[in-house]
Each structure stands twice: as structure tokens, then as C-alpha cells.
Design a protein around this motif. Structure first.
Motif, PDB file in Angstrom:
ATOM      1  N   ASN A  44      22.487  41.053  11.230  1.00  0.00           N
ATOM      2  CA  ASN A  44      22.217  42.326  10.570  1.00  0.00           C
ATOM      3  C   ASN A  44      21.812  43.437  11.528  1.00  0.00           C
ATOM      4  OD1 ASN A  44      22.703  41.455   7.868  1.00  0.00           O
ATOM      5  ND2 ASN A  44      20.722  40.393   7.887  1.00  0.00           N
ATOM      6  N   ASN A  45      21.952  43.197  12.831  1.00  0.00           N
ATOM      7  CA  ASN A  45      21.588  44.228  13.793  1.00  0.00           C
ATOM      8  C   ASN A  45      22.542  45.421  13.702  1.00  0.00           C
ATOM      9  OD1 ASN A  45      19.344  42.966  15.021  1.00  0.00           O
ATOM     10  ND2 ASN A  45      20.710  41.664  16.229  1.00  0.00           N
ATOM     11  N   CYS A  46      21.980  46.607  13.817  1.00  0.00           N
ATOM     12  CA  CYS A  46      22.771  47.837  13.733  1.00  0.00           C
ATOM     13  C   CYS A  46      23.592  48.032  15.007  1.00  0.00           C
ATOM     14  CB  CYS A  46      21.862  49.047  13.532  1.00  0.00           C
ATOM     15  SG  CYS A  46      20.979  49.054  11.955  1.00  0.00           S
ATOM     16  N   THR A  47      24.769  48.606  14.830  1.00  0.00           N
ATOM     17  CA  THR A  47      25.576  48.998  15.984  1.00  0.00           C
ATOM     18  C   THR A  47      24.926  50.201  16.655  1.00  0.00           C
ATOM     19  OG1 THR A  47      27.606  48.219  14.941  1.00  0.00           O
ATOM     20  CG2 THR A  47      27.834  49.798  16.745  1.00  0.00           C
ATOM     21  N   ILE A  48      24.612  50.052  17.933  1.00  0.00           N
ATOM     22  CA  ILE A  48      24.081  51.164  18.724  1.00  0.00           C
ATOM     23  C   ILE A  48      24.864  51.193  20.030  1.00  0.00           C
ATOM     24  CG2 ILE A  48      22.075  52.187  19.845  1.00  0.00           C
ATOM     25  CD1 ILE A  48      20.300  50.677  17.909  1.00  0.00           C
ATOM     26  N   LEU A  49      25.673  52.227  20.172  1.00  0.00           N
ATOM     27  CA  LEU A  49      26.489  52.346  21.378  1.00  0.00           C
ATOM     28  C   LEU A  49      25.660  53.043  22.448  1.00  0.00           C
ATOM     29  CD1 LEU A  49      29.880  53.366  19.729  1.00  0.00           C
ATOM     30  CD2 LEU A  49      29.072  51.092  20.359  1.00  0.00           C
ATOM     31  N   SER A  50      25.026  52.223  23.283  1.00  0.00           N
ATOM     32  CA  SER A  50      24.121  52.718  24.318  1.00  0.00           C
ATOM     33  C   SER A  50      24.079  51.693  25.438  1.00  0.00           C
ATOM     34  CB  SER A  50      22.723  52.940  23.733  1.00  0.00           C
ATOM     35  OG  SER A  50      21.753  53.055  24.748  1.00  0.00           O
ATOM     36  N   ILE A  51      23.933  52.162  26.668  1.00  0.00           N
ATOM     37  CA  ILE A  51      23.843  51.204  27.771  1.00  0.00           C
ATOM     38  C   ILE A  51      22.560  50.384  27.684  1.00  0.00           C
ATOM     39  CG2 ILE A  51      25.237  52.603  29.340  1.00  0.00           C
ATOM     40  CD1 ILE A  51      22.554  53.338  30.739  1.00  0.00           C
ATOM     41  N   LEU A  52      21.585  50.812  26.865  1.00  0.00           N
ATOM     42  CA  LEU A  52      20.374  50.008  26.678  1.00  0.00           C
ATOM     43  C   LEU A  52      20.681  48.725  25.926  1.00  0.00           C
ATOM     44  CD1 LEU A  52      17.940  51.183  28.019  1.00  0.00           C
ATOM     45  CD2 LEU A  52      19.239  53.073  27.069  1.00  0.00           C
ATOM     46  N   ASN A  53      21.869  48.688  25.263  1.00  0.00           N
ATOM     47  CA  ASN A  53      22.273  47.455  24.598  1.00  0.00           C
ATOM     48  C   ASN A  53      22.724  46.409  25.608  1.00  0.00           C
ATOM     49  OD1 ASN A  53      22.431  46.143  22.071  1.00  0.00           O
ATOM     50  ND2 ASN A  53      23.426  47.939  21.168  1.00  0.00           N
ATOM     51  N   TYR A  54      23.000  46.806  26.856  1.00  0.00           N
ATOM     52  CA  TYR A  54      23.211  45.815  27.911  1.00  0.00           C
ATOM     53  C   TYR A  54      21.928  44.994  28.120  1.00  0.00           C
ATOM     54  CZ  TYR A  54      27.384  48.461  29.344  1.00  0.00           C
ATOM     55  OH  TYR A  54      28.600  49.086  29.382  1.00  0.00           O
ATOM     56  N   PHE A  55      20.801  45.563  27.729  1.00  0.00           N
ATOM     57  CA  PHE A  55      19.493  44.898  27.851  1.00  0.00           C
ATOM     58  C   PHE A  55      18.931  44.540  26.482  1.00  0.00           C
ATOM     59  CE2 PHE A  55      20.253  48.067  31.131  1.00  0.00           C
ATOM     60  CZ  PHE A  55      20.154  47.315  32.286  1.00  0.00           C
ATOM     61  N   GLN A  56      19.839  44.460  25.485  1.00  0.00           N
ATOM     62  CA  GLN A  56      19.495  44.082  24.115  1.00  0.00           C
ATOM     63  C   GLN A  56      18.388  44.982  23.536  1.00  0.00           C
ATOM     64  OE1 GLN A  56      20.157  41.370  26.496  1.00  0.00           O
ATOM     65  NE2 GLN A  56      22.125  41.962  25.613  1.00  0.00           N
TER      66      GLN A  56
END
Length: 837
Positions: A44-56
Motif C-alpha cells: 500500500n505504499n504510495c508512488t513517490i518519484l524521488s531519488i530519496l526512494n533509492y533510500f526507501q
């Protein structure tokens, strides 16, 4: 969009946005309630297009490092460098072994989340983009209201956000609509003041004051207000009738139609009133007979102009552009109703006002009366100026050639620059000068490296289960050299020309990789046949396809459809990153009972598009590429991107503009010919002058950086209608003149009609137009102030300067029947000596 400094501070901002809480109908709305979660309900995690998602999106992962007291072996920077090259990786090759895949189950491509870098040197990026995709709910007002409420809270938060180390530009889906609404509301006062100035001028200018003592008797404030109300009534009637018929209103209609009908209607009002003021009542003639005689003289001219405009506007409704079609319908009916009300209602009111004036009763306060006293009628100052000064000067022998040379020179310049007028509408123009969205647009064009996503949609009917169908689409070994994926890939190699930035994501190629023999991705329980995810450890899970000669081939027929649902439901995991649920769940339409594949899409991205020509070119190139793919596949493929619906109109706007203006000119020519007694040459004079005005409008558009779009096209169509007012009255007055030569006839026509046209249109509009220059709205300043000013000035100069000179040279010859009729009509009146002279 943030300018990159410390990733910790950026992550803090991102987490604050994630935790925003909005209120809607007493309920708390969070991002989790409205965001795009492609793996729900499993993730259920939201899609967030950000390079911070490389670090979850975690401070703990961001701070993760390996090293000793002397040297750091790996930290967030080394992990970042690995992830930008392998954003779908579940285990980097550094000693950290952290995943790159986003918490929502999909990759974050660096070209979508970074900006301000050169080539592929992502570590040199100076800006990053954080995108929070939300779900849209077209047919669910409650869920849509929740999304709008959260966006409103997001905008409020960002406006108040401040960090000395971060420069932030932001926007939400509702931002443009909100800013346009704010802009419209802020300009209401400007529009009201503009119309108020025109109303006041009309009310005061209609009066012909003979002396200060009779100021309140000779003024026509009440008649002017009545005339304005008639104009507004015609507008209201048109809006009401078409709204009742279900034709929707547009912002252009509401803002432009009152201006148009004021221009047309007020001119007729001035002609009626000023003709009455200059007329002498004949012996034994009563007031109603005098007004009837005057109406008989001027009504044909009014009917000529109004009917020409009505027909031209209604024919303009044949346009394919909705904005032009709607405007033309509303405008045509409003002009027609306005004419009918003027020759009936306004003429009656003029008679009542004339009785009041003859009875020496005060304007507005009709119960008060001045003592009886004989007053001598005098000609108005403006009329005397046109008759004694202006008309003789314009038609002097040495002045006329100069005027022709100047206007021909201006026309030649305008013709030369017609093709240079830019097509499109810069979205920044729709924003107020102080809008936060302008900063966002500026930073997008300066830092972003990727444009909007584009989808190449393969329509229903292709057989993906057959080798021929697969080879026409896929991009791997054994696929056609001119397959869909291969052609898009080839186009991306010359992105400066095609505007296609990257190789498309292909569900078919990923499916083949997922379902290959002995794959750890495609497994099922041998006892039930149900899908077994790669992360499941169970001896009953077996590979979908054995390592046999047939297994090495791509799946076909029933085997292709058997494993496809498993692929589309598989979530990526450390043992298999090829699961298609997150990336392709909505990309493939399947028939009922899994009997086949329907329509599918293949997504890629456009290059960065900065202004209207870029967007229009991208649309053209995508359609050309889709057409080439369709021909090679022998199956229909079309391209779609979110901005195409806005720029579709510009593919044919040049043709639509030429067609609309030519049809309007043709209608004006035909109507003028018929109503002037089939005097073809007089109709040609009107059409030539209007055509010159329209061509010169394009010259002004080029000089003043006004682009061609739906708004400016509506104004051009309106310009065609208003130009009739500047020309038709002069030409008809010339055609019925009984003077002995063309110069004298042109001088008489200009003297008698010029003052009414000048005071009725030019001066009426000029004050109101100048107020529009104070508007905070850029779109008002460009498309209304500039175009309206050009419209009025060009119409006035052509109608009051060039047209009389043109008529003096090549105007139609005097009509003997009209001369005889005039002699009969004016026999025994004060004009009889003038006719003989």
C-alpha cells in the motif's frame, strides 16, 4: 522541484508532505487515501518519484555507510551512483547491499527525478523533482473532493514553507485552474471599470447640448442607459437561448460577446440619435412621422451591417474549433436580437425622449420642466469638424495619393509577416504575474531533462499469441527490424528531431524474459496450477516451462495466454525483479475468460518541451511515427500524451483561420451585394477594406508577439464583424449620395456618417480598452488589450481615412434610380437646394 543541497533536508521536506493531513466534510484526508499505489493491496505504499526512494524514503538507509576509522568504503553517494544506473535493482553491488527499487514496488528513473545535469552525469545534478502521483476520480465527486482538499492543503503548506538552504518551486494538478480563477476574480474590477467608462461615455455623448441652460434638457443620459440596457438584453437573450438549448458557455463568450455587441449596437444607437438631432421636421409633419422617415433613411444601413455580421458569425459556427463555434453562435444571435430591439424598442424610447425634450422636461427627472423658450438648433461640434475640416482635408488632391501609399505599404508589410505569426498559447500567459506556478514553469524549462510521457497504443485485434503478431511488436532477438519497439528505439536515437527521448517500456519483452525456461520468476504449484511467487520457498513450486527445445522458444497460443495473467499479477521481489504488476497492470487489456489480448500500450517519454512550438512539433512527430508503425504492422497504432488534447487545435488552426475569415468575408460580400441593390462594386469595396484590416491585424500580432490560437482567432472573427460597422455605413452613404462626382460623394458620406462611426465605435471603445492595460492578467493584456486596441485603431483608420479615399478613386458610379428617388424624397425640403447644387 528542489535545488539540491543536503539530501537530509530534502528528505525532511518530502516526509512532511507525506504526513500532511487535509480536512474534507469532517474527515481527515492523508496522502495514503488518494495516492497511486500500483501494488495494492499487497503493497500500500504510495508512488513517490524521488531519488530519496533509492533510500526507501528513510533516514536510516540514507545514513547507512560502511567504513573504518580512516576510510569510508560506501555511503549514500556510492549507493546513489549505483542506483542511477540500475534503478530497478534489489541489491546494489557495494558493501551496503541496499535496494534501489522504490518502496511502491517500481523503479525511479534518474531522468525523471533529477535536473540540471549534463549528458548522463547524474552526480552533477543541481535540482531534483519530487512527484506525488494521485488517483483521479472522474465519476466520483466525493473521492475527487478528497484529492482536491489534499492538494489545497499541499499548496498552502508549500506557500508557507521556508528553508534558507532550499529553493523550491511547486505545482499541483489544481494549480492552473486555481490561478486562472484567482486571475479572473482579480480582473473583475478592471472589466467593470472598463465597461463603466464606456457606459458613462455613451450616456453623455448622445446628448446635443445647445446651451448650458438646457444642459439637463438636451442631455440623453436616460436614453443612453436605455440603449445600453437593450444591448445587454440582447446579450442576455443570446446566452439564455443557447444555454437552454444545452450549448455550454465558455470564458471567451462571457468576456468577448458584451464587447462585440456594444461595438455593433452602440454604433447604431449613435446613428439613430445623431441623424434625428441633425434633421429638421417638415411642415405639417408630426414627431412619429419624422422618426419614421428618419428610420426609413438609416434602417437599411443598420440592417446591412447587422445582417452581414449575423450571417458571417453564423457561418463561422461551421468551424471545427469548439471555442470559435460557440462564440460564433452566441455572437450571431446577439447581434440579430440587438438589431431587432433597436429598430423597435429603442426607436420607441427615442420618440418618448424627443417628446420630453420638446416639452422642456429635464432628463431623468421628467416631472421637472423649464420655462418655454425658443431655441435654435445647431450642428454638433464633432459633426461640424468632420463636415468643415476633416472630410475636405482627407479628400484633397495631394493628400489622397499619400494616404493610398501609406496604407498599401502597411498592407505589404503585413502580408510579408503573416507566416511569421507564432502558433500556440504559452501556458505562462494564463498565469497572474505574481503566481507561484510561473516559477515552477520557469524551473521546469531550465532544469528538467525529460518531457511528458507518451503512450503508443496498439488497438484491439492484434494476435499476440502468434509469432507474426509478436515479431511485429517486440524488440528482442528474432523480432522484426521495423517492429513497434524497434521503430520507437530508432526514433529515440535522433531525439532532437523526433522528440522521443527513450526506448519504450515493453510489457511483451519483459514477459518473454519473465517466462523463459527454468526462470525463477514464472512458477506454479504443481498440485493446483496456481501462481507461485519467486519469494515463496515450497518444493511443490515448479518452473512454468522446462528447459526443452520447445521451451527455449517464445510461448505461443494457449501457452502464451496461460502464463500472462501470472506475469501481470506478479510483484517485483529480490529473487525476481521482472514482475509486471507494478509496471504493466494497466497496460494490457485481456478478453473475458483470458481468451486473448485486446488493446495495449507501450510507454516512453518526450524530450523536454518548453513552449508551444515544441509541444506542437512533438505531437506531429509522434503521430508520424505512429502512422509509420501502423503501416509496417498493418494494424492501427496511435500516440497519446496528456498535453495532446490542448495542442490538437494547432495542427489545423492555420487552415481553420483562413477558412473562417474567408467564409465571413464571403458572407459579408454576398449580403452587402444584395442589400445594396446588387451593386457588386460597392460590395467589393467593403470586402477589400475589411480584408486589409484583417491582414493588418496579423501584422500587429507579429509586431506585438500575439500568437495565433483559439482566443486570438475568436478576436479575428470578431474583428471581421466590427470592421463591417466601420465600412458599411460609409459605403452605403456613398452609394445613395447624389453629388456630381466621386470625391464630393465620398466627402458627403464621410461628413454625415463619419462622426457617428467615430463617436459610436472608436471613442466608445477607446477609453474602455485603455483600462484593460491595467489588468494583472497577462492573457488580458496580450489578447484583449492589445488585440482590441489594434482592432479599433485599424478599423477606424481604414473606415474613416482609407475607405473614403478609395471610394473617391474607384467607388461605384452614381445610381440614376437612387438620384431620382432622392430628388423625390427631398423635394420641398431644406435639402432640395443642395441636390440642385
Amino acid at each position: 522541484m528542489c535545488f539540491l543541497t543536503s539530501p537530509i533536508q530534502v528528505l525532511d521536506l518530502q516526509l512532511e508532505i507525506e504526513n500532511l493531513v487535509a480536512e474534507y466534510e469532517g474527515q481527515n484526508i492523508t496522502l495514503q487515501d488518494i495516492c497511486l499505489a500500483p501494488l495494492a493491496p499487497y503493497n500500500n505504499n504510495c508512488t513517490i518519484l524521488s531519488i530519496l526512494n533509492y533510500f526507501q524514503n528513510s533516514h536510516a538507509v540514507l545514513d547507512h555507510s560502511k567504513g573504518d576509522d580512516f576510510f569510508v568504503y560506501a555511503d549514500y553517494h556510492s549507493h546513489f551512483l549505483y542506483c542511477v544506473s540500475a534503478p530497478a535493482s534489489l541489491n546494489d553491488t557495494t558493501v551496503l547491499h541496499d535496494p534501489c527499487l522504490g518502496t511502491f514496488g517500481g523503479p525511479v528513473f534518474p531522468w525523471l527525478a533529477l535536473g540540471g545535469y549534463d549528458e548522463a552525469n547524474y552526480n552533477n545534478a543541481t535540482a531534483l523533482v519530487i512527484t506525488f502521483p494521485l488517483n483521479n476520480y472522474l465519476n466520483d465527486s466525493v473521492k475527487m473532493g478528497r484529492a482536491l482538499a489534499w492538494e489545497k492543503q499541499f499548496i498552502r503548506f508549500m506557500k508557507n514553507f521556508s528553508n534558507p538552504n532550499l529553493t523550491v518551486a511547486f505545482s499541483a494538478e489544481r494549480s492552473i485552474e486555481d490561478e486562472i480563477d484567482r486571475e479572473s476574480n482579480s480582473d473583475i474590477s478592471t472589466i467593470v471599470i472598463s465597461y463603466a467608462i464606456m457606459f458613462i461615455y455613451i450616456s453623455l455623448a448622445l446628448g446635443h447640448i445647445h446651451s448650458f441652460r438646457r444642459l439637463l434638457v438636451d442631455s440623453k443620459i436616460s436614453l443612453g442607459i436605455a440603449g445600453i440596457l437593450i444591448v445587454l438584453s440582447s446579450v442576455s437573450s443570446s446566452l439564455g437561448i443557447f444555454s437552454y438549448a444545452g450549448i455550454p458557455l465558455t470564458l471567451i463568450v462571457i468576456e468577448v460577446i458584451p464587447f462585440l455587441v456594444l461595438a455593433v449596437g452602440v454604433d447604431n444607437i449613435f446613428i439613430i440619435v445623431q441623424t434625428y438631432q441633425r434633421d429638421e421636421r417638415r411642415p405639417q409633419e408630426e414627431l412619429h412621422q419624422q422618426i419614421g422617415r428618419i428610420l426609413g433613411d438609416i434602417a437599411p444601413s443598420m440592417f446591412l451591417s447587422s445582417f452581414s455580421e449575423t450571417v458571417a458569425f453564423f457561418l463561422g459556427a461551421l468551424s471545427n474549433m469548439p471555442a470559435v463555434r460557440t462564440f460564433s453562435l452566441f455572437a450571431g444571435l446577439a447581434v440579430l436580437i440587438d438589431f431587432l430591439l433597436q429598430i423597435s424598442c429603442f426607436v420607441s424610447l427615442l420618440g418618448l425622449d424627443a417628446k420630453r425634450q420638446e416639452g422642456n422636461r429635464l432628463d431623468i427627472c421628467c416631472c421637472m420642466k423649464l420655462p418655454e423658450r425658443q431655441e435654435v438648433k445647431t450642428e454638433g461640434l464633432l459633426f461640424r469638424f468632420f463636415k468643415k475640416v476633416y472630410s475636405p482635408f482627407i479628400l484633397k488632391e495631394w493628400v489622397r495619393p499619400i494616404i493610398v501609399a501609406v496604407f498599401v505599404g502597411i498592407l505589404s508589410f503585413s502580408i510579408a509577416v503573416v507566416n511569421k505569426v507564432e502558433i500556440g498559447l504559452d501556458q505562462k500567459l494564463s498565469m497572474p504575474d505574481d503566481s507561484y506556478v510561473l516559477d515552477y514553469f520557469k524551473n521546469l524549462s531550465e532544469y528538467l531533462h525529460t518531457g511528458a510521457p507518451v503512450y503508443f497504443v496498439v488497438e484491439d485485434g492484434l494476435n499476440y499469441s502468434s509469432p507474426e503478431g509478436q515479431n511485429s511488436v517486440c524488440g528482442g532477438v528474432g523480432c522484426n527490424n521495423n517492429s513497434l519497439v524497434q521503430q520507437i528505439y530508432t526514433a529515440s536515437l535522433i531525439s532532437n528531431y523526433t522528440t522521443i527521448a527513450y526506448t519504450p517500456s515493453s510489457w511483451l519483452d519483459d514477459y518473454f524474459d519473465w517466462v523463459k525456461p527454468q526462470s525463477s520468476c514464472c512458477r506454479y504449484y504443481n498440485n493446483s496450477g496456481a501462481f507461485c511467487n519467486a519469494s515463496v520457498v515450497n518444493p511443490s513450486c515448479v518452473s512454468c516451462r522446462p528447459m526443452t527445445q520447445s521451451g527455449k522458444q517464445r510461448p505461443e497460443g494457449e501457452e502464451f495466454m496461460r502464463f500472462l495473467p501470472m506475469f501481470l499479477s506478479d510483484n517485483p521481489n529480490p529473487k525476481c525483479g521482472k514482475g509486471g504488476h507494478a509496471a504493466y497492470a494497466t497496460a494490457v487489456e485481456r478478453y473475458p475468460n483470458n481468451s486473448g489480448v485486446g488493446a495495449t500500450y507501450f510507454m516512453t517519454y518526450h524530450t523536454i518541451l518548453k513552449d508551444s512550438p515544441d509541444f506542437i512539433d512533438a505531437l506531429k512527430m509522434a503521430r508520424i511515427l505512429a502512422e509509420n508503425i501502423s503501416q509496417s504492422m498493418e494494424h492501427k497504432v496511435f500516440a497519446y500524451s496528456v498535453f495532446y488534447v490542448f495542442y490538437e487545435q494547432y495542427l489545423t488552426i492555420a487552415y481553420d483561420t483562413a477558412l473562417n475569415l474567408c467564409v465571413s468575408l464571403g458572407a459579408i460580400f454576398v449580403v452587402t451585394t444584395v442589400l445594396l441593390g446588387f451593386e457588386l462594386w460597392a460590395a467589393v469595396m467593403v470586402s477589400i477594406t475589411i480584408a486589409m484590416i484583417l491582414v493588418n491585424m496579423f501584422g500587429v500580432m507579429w509586431l506585438w508577439d500575439i500568437s495565433l490560437n483559439a482566443v486570438s482567432l475568436v478576436n479575428l472573427v470578431m474583428s471581421c464583424g466590427i470592421s463591417v460597422e466601420f465600412c458599411s455605413h460609409i459605403v452605403r452613404a456613398f452609394s445613395i449620395s447624389v453629388k456630381k462626382n466621386r470625391v464630393e460623394r465620398a466627402e458627403e458620406a464621410l461628413a454625415h456618417m463619419g462622426s457617428s462611426v467615430f463617436s459610436g465605435i472608436t471613442l466608445t471603445k477607446f477609453g474602455g480598452i485603455l483600462i484593460l492595460a491595467l489588468s494583472k492578467s497577462q492573457i488580458f493584456q496580450v489578447f484583449y488589450f492589445r488585440m482590441y486596441l489594434a482592432m479599433v485603431l485599424l478599423g477606424a483608420t481604414h473606415g474613416l481615412i482609407f475607405l473614403p479615399v478609395l471610394l473617391s478613386y474607384i467607388g461605384p458610379s452614381a445610381n440614376k434610380a437612387k438620384v431620382f428617388a432622392a430628388n423625390q424624397r427631398y423635394a420641398g425640403t431644406e435639402r432640395e437646394p443642395l441636390l440642385r447644387h
